[in-house]
Design a protein around this motif. Structure first.
Motif, mmCIF file in Angstrom:
data_model
loop_
_atom_site.group_PDB
_atom_site.id
_atom_site.type_symbol
_atom_site.label_atom_id
_atom_site.label_comp_id
_atom_site.label_asym_id
_atom_site.label_seq_id
_atom_site.Cartn_x
_atom_site.Cartn_y
_atom_site.Cartn_z
ATOM 1 N N ALA A 224 0.817 -1.213 0.000
ATOM 2 C CA ALA A 224 0.000 0.000 0.000
ATOM 3 C C ALA A 224 0.844 1.253 0.000
ATOM 4 N N ASP A 225 2.184 1.081 0.140
ATOM 5 C CA ASP A 225 3.079 2.233 0.184
ATOM 6 C C ASP A 225 3.646 2.558 -1.178
ATOM 7 N N ALA A 226 2.950 2.150 -2.240
ATOM 8 C CA ALA A 226 3.437 2.429 -3.588
ATOM 9 C C ALA A 226 3.482 3.923 -3.849
ATOM 10 N N LEU A 227 4.203 4.295 -4.906
ATOM 11 C CA LEU A 227 4.415 5.701 -5.231
ATOM 12 C C LEU A 227 3.093 6.459 -5.292
ATOM 13 N N GLY A 228 3.020 7.558 -4.555
ATOM 14 C CA GLY A 228 1.828 8.394 -4.585
ATOM 15 C C GLY A 228 0.825 8.056 -3.505
ATOM 16 N N VAL A 229 1.015 6.964 -2.768
ATOM 17 C CA VAL A 229 0.112 6.586 -1.682
ATOM 18 C C VAL A 229 0.747 6.977 -0.365
ATOM 19 N N GLU A 230 0.069 7.789 0.413
ATOM 20 C CA GLU A 230 0.650 8.287 1.665
ATOM 21 C C GLU A 230 0.551 7.247 2.766
ATOM 22 N N GLN A 231 1.670 7.010 3.426
ATOM 23 C CA GLN A 231 1.693 6.115 4.572
ATOM 24 C C GLN A 231 1.359 6.932 5.813
ATOM 25 N N THR A 232 0.367 6.532 6.576
ATOM 26 C CA THR A 232 -0.126 7.358 7.680
ATOM 27 C C THR A 232 0.406 6.934 9.041
ATOM 28 N N GLU A 233 1.043 5.793 9.131
ATOM 29 C CA GLU A 233 1.559 5.309 10.408
ATOM 30 C C GLU A 233 3.055 5.075 10.317
ATOM 31 N N ARG A 234 3.788 5.667 11.234
ATOM 32 C CA ARG A 234 5.236 5.513 11.206
ATOM 33 C C ARG A 234 5.634 4.114 11.650
ATOM 34 N N LEU A 235 6.555 3.498 10.909
ATOM 35 C CA LEU A 235 7.065 2.179 11.246
ATOM 36 C C LEU A 235 8.381 2.319 12.003
ATOM 37 N N PRO A 236 8.829 1.271 12.719
ATOM 38 C CA PRO A 236 10.102 1.344 13.450
ATOM 39 C C PRO A 236 11.255 1.717 12.518
ATOM 40 N N GLY A 237 12.076 2.650 12.961
ATOM 41 C CA GLY A 237 13.243 3.052 12.192
ATOM 42 C C GLY A 237 12.964 4.066 11.106
ATOM 43 N N GLN A 238 11.735 4.600 11.050
ATOM 44 C CA GLN A 238 11.401 5.559 10.013
ATOM 45 C C GLN A 238 11.395 6.985 10.542
ATOM 46 N N SER A 239 11.573 7.938 9.635
ATOM 47 C CA SER A 239 11.548 9.351 9.961
ATOM 48 C C SER A 239 10.259 9.967 9.437
ATOM 49 N N SER A 240 9.877 11.089 10.011
ATOM 50 C CA SER A 240 8.656 11.767 9.566
ATOM 51 C C SER A 240 8.890 12.618 8.323
ATOM 52 N N MET A 241 10.149 12.721 7.852
ATOM 53 C CA MET A 241 10.429 13.495 6.647
ATOM 54 C C MET A 241 10.517 12.557 5.450
ATOM 55 N N GLY A 242 9.443 12.434 4.708
ATOM 56 C CA GLY A 242 9.425 11.567 3.550
ATOM 57 C C GLY A 242 9.708 12.332 2.279
ATOM 58 N N CYS A 243 9.777 11.618 1.163
ATOM 59 C CA CYS A 243 9.964 12.237 -0.147
ATOM 60 C C CYS A 243 8.649 12.186 -0.910
ATOM 61 N N HIS A 244 8.127 10.980 -1.122
ATOM 62 C CA HIS A 244 6.811 10.819 -1.734
ATOM 63 C C HIS A 244 5.793 10.416 -0.673
ATOM 64 N N ALA A 245 6.200 9.516 0.213
ATOM 65 C CA ALA A 245 5.325 9.104 1.300
ATOM 66 C C ALA A 245 5.535 10.018 2.499
ATOM 67 N N ARG A 246 4.627 9.924 3.463
ATOM 68 C CA ARG A 246 4.732 10.776 4.646
ATOM 69 C C ARG A 246 5.906 10.363 5.523
ATOM 70 N N PHE A 247 6.133 9.042 5.641
ATOM 71 C CA PHE A 247 7.237 8.538 6.448
ATOM 72 C C PHE A 247 8.192 7.755 5.567
ATOM 73 N N SER A 248 9.478 7.897 5.830
ATOM 74 C CA SER A 248 10.482 7.196 5.045
ATOM 75 C C SER A 248 11.635 6.749 5.933
ATOM 76 N N THR A 249 12.307 5.676 5.491
ATOM 77 C CA THR A 249 13.532 5.221 6.135
ATOM 78 C C THR A 249 14.723 5.829 5.401
ATOM 79 N N PHE A 250 15.699 6.318 6.164
ATOM 80 C CA PHE A 250 16.887 6.922 5.577
ATOM 81 C C PHE A 250 18.052 5.945 5.629
ATOM 82 N N GLN A 251 18.806 5.840 4.535
ATOM 83 C CA GLN A 251 20.066 5.122 4.521
ATOM 84 C C GLN A 251 21.103 6.020 3.846
ATOM 85 N N TYR A 252 22.329 6.017 4.383
ATOM 86 C CA TYR A 252 23.363 6.923 3.905
ATOM 87 C C TYR A 252 24.480 6.159 3.204
#
Length: 292
Positions: A224-252
């Motif tokens: 359900a987290d496909a491009l353009g679909v907003e994720q409304t619940e933060r998952l473990p290890g995710q940040s509230s600053m997303g790119c397309h979704a509301r929440f995203s996981t960052f890797q450097y």
């Protein structure tokens, strides 16, 4: 006079287009300390000291070289203008024409501030010895810091040290020049993976209106987290600053050259369900905070 106008024109273009990625050559590879062959000690009119023991490679710094002139003339660094003067000279409404800028024009001093008088920075950049283009967050690599210079490669260090040493000797300068070797973060054009949909995930650049610097985003295509679909619940290890979704996981990653491998690794994890939701791949290095 023509040489002066040319140098001022190049200075203006560097200030106004330092972060442009169009038409730039690939950055030099970092190489290894063994690529630097200049011996320590006294040379013809200058001395060299290798400083590779105390470095911070995890942050991008791989060592330094100290070059000492033995002459009688002091090294002169152009002073920085006051902040309000810079703002007035470089105001957005001011059209800067290098043809109209005389050698005493304060705007020239603003552009050349903190440079060592007499050193040809345009020549050194043209040789690839100094940083030519810097991404947002690492602009300081392109700036001049008094008698300190930053180079992206051990492979060009011999030529740079020889050039600076001869400049000190021929100018009868006394004092030190400090050259640091920083890993080049590269440029987005080094990423070979095509943007689009793959097996279980998609690859795209972040929206330019959200991020000035380009960041890769990988999105699973089977949830359900496909491009353009907003994720409304933060998952473990995710940040509230997303790119397309509301929440995203960052890797450097350390540089753009590593992004292709990272895309494959993260993409497989999304396809196999080991990672859930959107993943942003961000180039972080060099990232040391420096006081200039």
């Amino acid at each position: 006079m023509n040489r002066l106008l040319l140098s001022m024109s190049l200075a203006v273009s560097l200030v106004l287009g330092a972060c442009s990625h169009q038409g730039i050559r690939p950055p030099l590879k970092l190489g290894e300390v063994e690529d630097f062959h200049t011996e320590e000690g006294r040379h013809d009119g200058y001395s060299v000291t290798r400083q590779f023991d105390f470095t911070a490679p995890s942050q991008g710094l791989f060592g330094a070289v100290l070059i000492q002139g033995h002459g009688s003339r002091p090294i002169v660094v152009r002073p920085r203008p006051k902040r309000d003067e810079v703002a007035r000279w470089m105001a957005p409404t001011l059209r800067i024409s290098p043809i109209m800028m005389g050698p005493e024009d304060p705007r020239v001093e603003a552009l050349l501030a903190n440079q060592v008088k007499g050193l040809d920075y345009d020549f050194m950049r043209g040789q690839g010895w100094l940083y030519e283009h810097c991404l947002e967050g690492s602009e300081w690599l392109c700036e001049n810091s008094g008698t300190s210079l930053m180079t992206p490669s051990f492979q060009s260090l011999d030529a740079l040290v020889t050039y600076l040493g001869r400049w000190l000797a021929e100018g009868d300068f006394g004092g030190f020049l400090h050259v640091e070797v920083w890993r080049h973060p590269g440029v987005p054009e080094e990423v070979k993976t095509r943007m689009g949909t793959y097996d279980g995930y998609s690859v795209d650049w972040c929206k330019p209106d959200e991020y000035e610097s380009r960041i890769l985003v990988l999105t699973p295509t089977r949830t359900a987290d496909a491009l353009g679909v907003e994720q409304t619940e933060r998952l473990p290890g995710q940040s509230s600053m997303g790119c397309h979704a509301r929440f995203s996981t960052f890797q450097y990653v350390s540089d753009f050259a590593q992004l292709d491998e990272a895309i494959l690794r993260v993409g497989r994890s999304l396809r196999d369900g080991e990672l859930v939701g959107e993943v942003l791949l961000i180039v972080e290095a060099p990232y040391m905070v420096r006081s200039l």
